[in-house]
Design an enzyme around this catalytic site. Structure first.
Site, PDB file in Angstrom:
ATOM      1  N   GLU A  70      58.664  30.492  39.493  1.00 18.21           N
ATOM      2  CA  GLU A  70      58.569  31.862  40.000  1.00 18.21           C
ATOM      3  C   GLU A  70      57.199  32.109  40.615  1.00 18.21           C
ATOM      4  O   GLU A  70      56.252  31.386  40.323  1.00 18.21           O
ATOM      5  CB  GLU A  70      58.719  32.874  38.851  1.00 18.21           C
ATOM      6  CG  GLU A  70      59.980  32.742  38.077  1.00 18.21           C
ATOM      7  CD  GLU A  70      59.940  33.571  36.794  1.00 18.21           C
ATOM      8  OE1 GLU A  70      59.104  34.490  36.689  1.00 18.21           O
ATOM      9  OE2 GLU A  70      60.752  33.267  35.909  1.00 18.21           O
ATOM     10  N   LYS A  95      53.728  34.087  40.788  1.00 21.41           N
ATOM     11  CA  LYS A  95      52.898  34.822  39.839  1.00 21.41           C
ATOM     12  C   LYS A  95      52.315  36.026  40.571  1.00 21.41           C
ATOM     13  O   LYS A  95      51.465  35.883  41.448  1.00 21.41           O
ATOM     14  CB  LYS A  95      51.776  33.928  39.303  1.00 21.41           C
ATOM     15  CG  LYS A  95      50.943  34.585  38.229  1.00 21.41           C
ATOM     16  CD  LYS A  95      50.019  33.562  37.578  1.00 21.41           C
ATOM     17  CE  LYS A  95      49.287  34.152  36.396  1.00 21.41           C
ATOM     18  NZ  LYS A  95      48.495  35.320  36.725  1.00 21.41           N
ATOM     19  N   ASP A 103      50.230  39.343  41.289  1.00 21.94           N
ATOM     20  CA  ASP A 103      48.880  39.706  40.888  1.00 21.94           C
ATOM     21  C   ASP A 103      48.745  41.221  40.753  1.00 21.94           C
ATOM     22  O   ASP A 103      48.260  41.905  41.643  1.00 21.94           O
ATOM     23  CB  ASP A 103      47.880  39.158  41.910  1.00 21.94           C
ATOM     24  CG  ASP A 103      46.473  39.166  41.367  1.00 21.94           C
ATOM     25  OD1 ASP A 103      46.304  39.409  40.157  1.00 21.94           O
ATOM     26  OD2 ASP A 103      45.544  38.929  42.150  1.00 21.94           O
ATOM     27  N   TYR A 160      60.213  40.146  35.334  1.00 18.99           N
ATOM     28  CA  TYR A 160      60.369  38.695  35.227  1.00 18.99           C
ATOM     29  C   TYR A 160      60.601  38.176  33.816  1.00 18.99           C
ATOM     30  O   TYR A 160      60.471  36.986  33.567  1.00 18.99           O
ATOM     31  CB  TYR A 160      59.169  37.987  35.844  1.00 18.99           C
ATOM     32  CG  TYR A 160      57.821  38.522  35.395  1.00 18.99           C
ATOM     33  CD1 TYR A 160      57.424  38.468  34.070  1.00 18.99           C
ATOM     34  CD2 TYR A 160      56.947  39.081  36.326  1.00 18.99           C
ATOM     35  CE1 TYR A 160      56.201  38.958  33.666  1.00 18.99           C
ATOM     36  CE2 TYR A 160      55.716  39.570  35.933  1.00 18.99           C
ATOM     37  CZ  TYR A 160      55.352  39.511  34.596  1.00 18.99           C
ATOM     38  OH  TYR A 160      54.140  39.986  34.204  1.00 18.99           O
ATOM     39  N   LYS A 162      58.541  28.092  33.863  1.00 17.99           N
ATOM     40  CA  LYS A 162      59.085  28.398  32.533  1.00 17.99           C
ATOM     41  C   LYS A 162      60.264  27.475  32.247  1.00 17.99           C
ATOM     42  O   LYS A 162      61.133  27.305  33.103  1.00 17.99           O
ATOM     43  CB  LYS A 162      59.589  29.843  32.484  1.00 17.99           C
ATOM     44  CG  LYS A 162      58.554  30.902  32.798  1.00 17.99           C
ATOM     45  CD  LYS A 162      59.192  32.278  32.918  1.00 17.99           C
ATOM     46  CE  LYS A 162      58.153  33.297  33.374  1.00 17.99           C
ATOM     47  NZ  LYS A 162      58.760  34.565  33.819  1.00 17.99           N
ATOM     48  N   LYS A 187      47.527  28.245  39.098  1.00 23.16           N
ATOM     49  CA  LYS A 187      46.797  29.209  39.929  1.00 23.16           C
ATOM     50  C   LYS A 187      46.469  28.590  41.288  1.00 23.16           C
ATOM     51  O   LYS A 187      45.951  27.474  41.353  1.00 23.16           O
ATOM     52  CB  LYS A 187      45.498  29.611  39.237  1.00 23.16           C
ATOM     53  CG  LYS A 187      45.713  30.241  37.868  1.00 23.16           C
ATOM     54  CD  LYS A 187      45.872  31.729  37.956  1.00 23.16           C
ATOM     55  CE  LYS A 187      44.519  32.364  37.938  1.00 23.16           C
ATOM     56  NZ  LYS A 187      44.481  33.675  37.330  1.00 23.16           N
ATOM     57  N   CYS A 198      10.341  46.065  46.248  1.00 26.54           N
ATOM     58  CA  CYS A 198      11.340  46.664  47.133  1.00 26.54           C
ATOM     59  C   CYS A 198      11.043  46.290  48.587  1.00 26.54           C
ATOM     60  O   CYS A 198       9.919  46.489  49.055  1.00 26.54           O
ATOM     61  CB  CYS A 198      11.328  48.180  46.963  1.00 26.54           C
ATOM     62  SG  CYS A 198      12.450  49.008  48.099  1.00 26.54           S
ATOM     63  N   CYS A 227      10.056  49.759  50.475  1.00 33.87           N
ATOM     64  CA  CYS A 227       8.880  50.586  50.189  1.00 33.87           C
ATOM     65  C   CYS A 227       7.799  49.845  49.406  1.00 33.87           C
ATOM     66  O   CYS A 227       6.720  50.390  49.179  1.00 33.87           O
ATOM     67  CB  CYS A 227       9.290  51.851  49.436  1.00 33.87           C
ATOM     68  SG  CYS A 227       9.736  51.532  47.726  1.00 33.87           S
ATOM     69  N   CYS A 229      14.976  49.817  42.627  1.00 35.16           N
ATOM     70  CA  CYS A 229      13.706  50.307  43.113  1.00 35.16           C
ATOM     71  C   CYS A 229      13.520  51.674  42.468  1.00 35.16           C
ATOM     72  O   CYS A 229      14.332  52.570  42.675  1.00 35.16           O
ATOM     73  CB  CYS A 229      13.716  50.436  44.637  1.00 35.16           C
ATOM     74  SG  CYS A 229      12.319  51.407  45.230  1.00 35.16           S
ATOM     75  N   CYS A 276      11.247  56.014  48.663  1.00 31.79           N
ATOM     76  CA  CYS A 276      11.841  54.824  49.266  1.00 31.79           C
ATOM     77  C   CYS A 276      12.856  55.244  50.331  1.00 31.79           C
ATOM     78  O   CYS A 276      13.836  55.934  50.024  1.00 31.79           O
ATOM     79  CB  CYS A 276      12.487  53.995  48.161  1.00 31.79           C
ATOM     80  SG  CYS A 276      13.300  52.516  48.754  1.00 31.79           S
TER      81      CYS A 276
HETATM   82  S1  IVH Z   1      55.806  35.502  32.287  1.00 30.90           S
HETATM   83  C1  IVH Z   1      55.221  34.772  27.813  1.00 30.90           C
HETATM   84  N1  IVH Z   1      56.170  35.568  34.900  1.00 30.90           N
HETATM   85  O1  IVH Z   1      50.688  36.610  34.518  1.00 30.90           O
HETATM   86  C2  IVH Z   1      55.359  34.844  29.280  1.00 30.90           C
HETATM   87  N2  IVH Z   1      54.110  36.395  33.997  1.00 30.90           N
HETATM   88  O2  IVH Z   1      48.944  35.149  31.988  1.00 30.90           O
HETATM   89  C3  IVH Z   1      54.979  36.162  29.827  1.00 30.90           C
HETATM   90  N3  IVH Z   1      52.589  37.326  35.689  1.00 30.90           N
HETATM   91  O3  IVH Z   1      50.375  38.570  31.646  1.00 30.90           O
HETATM   92  C4  IVH Z   1      54.599  36.187  31.237  1.00 30.90           C
HETATM   93  N4  IVH Z   1      53.888  36.982  37.432  1.00 30.90           N
HETATM   94  O4  IVH Z   1      50.934  39.738  33.828  1.00 30.90           O
HETATM   95  C5  IVH Z   1      55.319  35.836  33.862  1.00 30.90           C
HETATM   96  N5  IVH Z   1      56.625  35.641  37.176  1.00 30.90           N
HETATM   97  C6  IVH Z   1      55.798  35.897  36.153  1.00 30.90           C
HETATM   98  C7  IVH Z   1      54.539  36.511  36.335  1.00 30.90           C
HETATM   99  C8  IVH Z   1      53.717  36.723  35.232  1.00 30.90           C
HETATM  100  C9  IVH Z   1      52.726  37.464  37.010  1.00 30.90           C
HETATM  101  C10 IVH Z   1      51.383  37.735  34.924  1.00 30.90           C
HETATM  102  C11 IVH Z   1      51.645  38.532  33.685  1.00 30.90           C
HETATM  103  C12 IVH Z   1      51.070  37.752  32.551  1.00 30.90           C
HETATM  104  C13 IVH Z   1      50.144  36.802  33.244  1.00 30.90           C
HETATM  105  C14 IVH Z   1      50.151  35.468  32.539  1.00 30.90           C
END
Ligand code: IVH
Length: 669
Positions: free
Chosen positions: A111, A113, A115, A224, A287, A311, A406, A409, A424, A430
């Protein structure tokens, strides 16, 4: 059909069209038709307050009642994921899973991630009943009222969906790039500080005190993770597809991978493709798909063994450091800035990067002429993450040191305990600090002298016409015209008139305009209403300051330091002689009394005569203090309709009197 029946019908219709529009992307009504139904519902609901429903589609628009967030314990702790940064670590994860399952076949759900910030939603009988932030993982803030305004979060699930009577679903609240850009553009216009990235903006928004603000800012959410005792399937992926049918926004950009190669291919594809997405992502989440296998693998203390986050690398470029300059801001804070050979990064030309503060500079160990690695991560401003050690010049240039004096000044810089920034201290002498203060003084929300912008300040300052805000009031038409070309009589007159008009600006805005550190608009209002004139404020003891709603030690100290500076007193006296408002107006005074002096008052419930914020203000105007929770020290509770049962019980137990709106208003009349 009775009005009651029509309300029920309208709610159902609007829930359905909301889903068609936001989740299915398949609107069947025009915006006007939708609005017309919504207005009809709002009108009927206003006529029938007894039919109030927190999950009515009308609640999406928000209100200006103030939220107080309650801390609630998560039913199941909200864990985070272990992070990985390269392919090798992904391979190792895959192998660990395989070993943990004793060689049994398994699938990995891949999936995006997202932000943003994680949220836990609770549903009972198909209705949203609670939304809680992650907090520290064990307990979080109850942000239900704010979450109700997010259009992609269903308040009521699709009928006949076969959802469990009770379940939890987790996901991410996000601010899409489009909303983020719009919000920052508005903030720039208003002279407010910009949000560094959509995550900070989403988080700030979700913690807003009023729901109407949340409703305006266009948050979004992807879900998710489904949790509960009677889930539809053993597969995580399959459960999410069903959750989509129930009405949740579930990303379509996910796959079930049957091999490591498929997992890696997904990662490579999205490392590039994510740049086209309307929301920010910072990686991939992997997962194990089967819930049974997830249980077999179990958890470590901090995170599940069955999932991991990969990441993305922020985009990096290498370029030559030419020079480091130091900028002095309005508050005197000194920021080092790197000037580099131009380089293309994520589609934009980068020449400058902030180096934040002395600690960051020290740690980077930069030398002039070094090649440095520039990165653009979640932040919009690029940053230098290190020296490009593989590309060092044969002979390194001089090391970059933080300055001691600074650059504007010459004053010796100071660093306050516990703060990263160097300052400063020469506030009154200044140039950038002086000019910044004058600009702030003239700004719209302060004295609103709109004929004086930053260019005019710069010009007047450089010609020696103004050195502080009091000098503005000594300006005359002739002195401006004497500056020569550029100033036509008309614009000079505008300036003089703007200054003249500012003499009527009310006390609380004058207080804000003075630019006392940490005294923003809201704090200025609080102080004005509590102390009523500048002399009482100047004479206020630490205790009196701390006893004011919303004033803590940092502000109290800053206010006292400001009044202890003779330069400020001198300017204040001059402003006073020019007739600025240094006390609340008679009308404002008339609304004030000491009738609630020394009393601690809790506000609870929904009101009809005034909004909750207005009641807060009224309490302060009469010398009382609004506090958040009931204790033995609470003088009384100002209770509206629907006061929470827990609060009611606590009040009764402690014998705290409860006043309704009318009794309260009589008491202060
Ligand atoms: S699953 C136990 N799926 O990433 C599993 N997390 O450090 C729970 N996040 O705190 C998280 N996209 O805020 C999961 N597709 C995704 C996600 C996701 C973003 C964030 C979430 C979580 C952090 C993981």
């Amino acid at each position: 059909m009775t009005e009651q029946e029509r309300i029920v019908q309208l709610r159902e219709e609007l829930h359905r069209h909301n889903h068609l529009y936001y989740i299915d992307n398949n609107p069947q009504l025009s915006d006007q038709e939708f609005d017309a139904l919504m207005r009809e519902l709002q009108d009927l609901e206003a006529k029938h307050p007894e039919l109030y429903d927190a999950n009515s589609p009308s609640q999406r628009v928000g209100s200006d009642l103030s939220n107080e967030f309650q801390t609630v314990r998560h039913k199941r702790p909200m864990l985070s994921l272990a992070n990985t940064y390269n392919e090798q670590e992904v391979r190792e994860f895959y192998q660990r899973v395989s070993d943990g399952l004793g060689g049994e076949p398994f699938e990995i759900c891949c999936e995006l991630k997202f932000d943003g910030l994680s949220i836990s939603l609770h549903y009972e009988h198909g209705e949203l009943i609670r939304a809680v932030t992650r907090g520290d993982g064990v307990q979080g803030d109850d942000v239900t009222a704010n979450v109700r305004t997010i259009r992609t979060i269903p308040l009521r699930l699709q009928p006949g969906g076969g959802w469990p009577q009770e379940f939890e679903i987790r996901g991410e609240v996000l601010m899409p790039w489009a909303s983020f850009d719009r919000l920052n553009a508005e903030r720039e216009e208003a002279g407010e500080q910009l949000f560094a990235n959509p995550r900070n903006a989403a988080s700030g928004t979700l913690k807003s005190k009023t729901t109407d603000k949340v409703a305006q800012r266009g948050l979004d959410a992807y879900l998710y993770f489904l949790l509960g005792d009677e889930l539809p399937a053993d597969g995580h992926y399959e459960n999410l597809q069903v959750a989509r049918q129930w009405g949740f926004q579930v990303s379509r950009d996910m796959i079930k991978a049957k091999s490591l190669d498929e997992v890696l291919a997904f990662i490579h594809r999205w490392d590039v493709a994510r740049k086209q997405l309307p929301v920010a992502t910072d990686g991939i989440v992997l997962k194990v798909n089967s819930l049974r296998q997830q249980r077999t693998l179990g958890m470590t203390a901090k995170s599940p063994r069955w999932a991991i986050a990969y990441k993305f690398q922020a985009e990096q470029a290498s370029t030559r450091l030419r020079e480091v300059t130091f900028q002095v801001g309005r508050t005197g804070a000194v920021t080092p800035v790197a000037n580099m050979d131009a380089v293309l990064l994520s589609g934009t030309m980068v020449r400058r990067a902030t180096l934040h503060n002395a600690d960051v500079l020290e740690q980077l160990d930069l030398h002039i002429g070094d090649n440095v690695l520039v990165e653009k991560g979640g932040e919009i401003i690029p940053k230098i993450v290190g020296v490009d050690m593989d590309n060092l010049p044969l002979l390194r240039g001089p090391r970059v040191e933080f300055i001691k004096h600074c650059p504007e000044c010459g004053a010796e810089l100071v660093r306050y305990q516990g703060e990263a920034a160097c300052y400063c201290p020469n506030e009154a002498g200044c140039p950038p600090q002086i000019k910044g203060k004058i600009e702030h003084f003239c700004s719209r929300r302060a004295m609103n002298i709109d004929s004086i912008g930053s260019e005019t300040v710069e010009d007047f300052y450089s010609k020696g016409l103004i050195r502080n805000v009091a000098d503005l009031y000594d300006l005359t038409l002739n002195r401006i015209l004497d500056l020569g070309r550029g100033y036509k009589t008309r614009s000079a007159m505008n300036i003089i008139e703007g200054i003249e008009r500012s003499k009527h600006v009310p006390f609380e805005r004058v207080l804000f305009a003075l630019g006392i550190r940490f005294v923003g608009e809201t704090t200025a209002k609080l102080l004005a209403s509590r102390f009523r004139n500048i002399d009482s404020l100047a004479a206020a003891t630490t205790e009196q300051l701390l006893d004011t709603n919303g004033i803590g030690a940092v502000i109290a100290e800053s206010v006292q330091a400001w009044f202890a500076d003779l330069n400020n007193i001198f300017i204040l006296d001059r402003l006073r002689s020019h007739g600025l408002q240094f006390a609340l107006s008679e009308e404002a005074q008339a609304l004030q009394s000491d009738r609630l002096a020394g009393q601690s008052i809790v506000i609870s419930g929904v009101f009809t005569h005034h909004s909750r914020d207005e009641y807060k203000r009224i309490i302060e105007q009469h010398g009382g203090k609004n506090v958040g929770s009931i204790s033995a020290k609470t003088s009384f509770i100002l209770a509206g309709d629907n006061m929470g049962p827990a609060k009611l019980e606590k009040a009764q137990k402690l014998g705290v009197p409860i006043l309704n709106e009318d009794d309260f208003l009589k008491r202060i009349e």
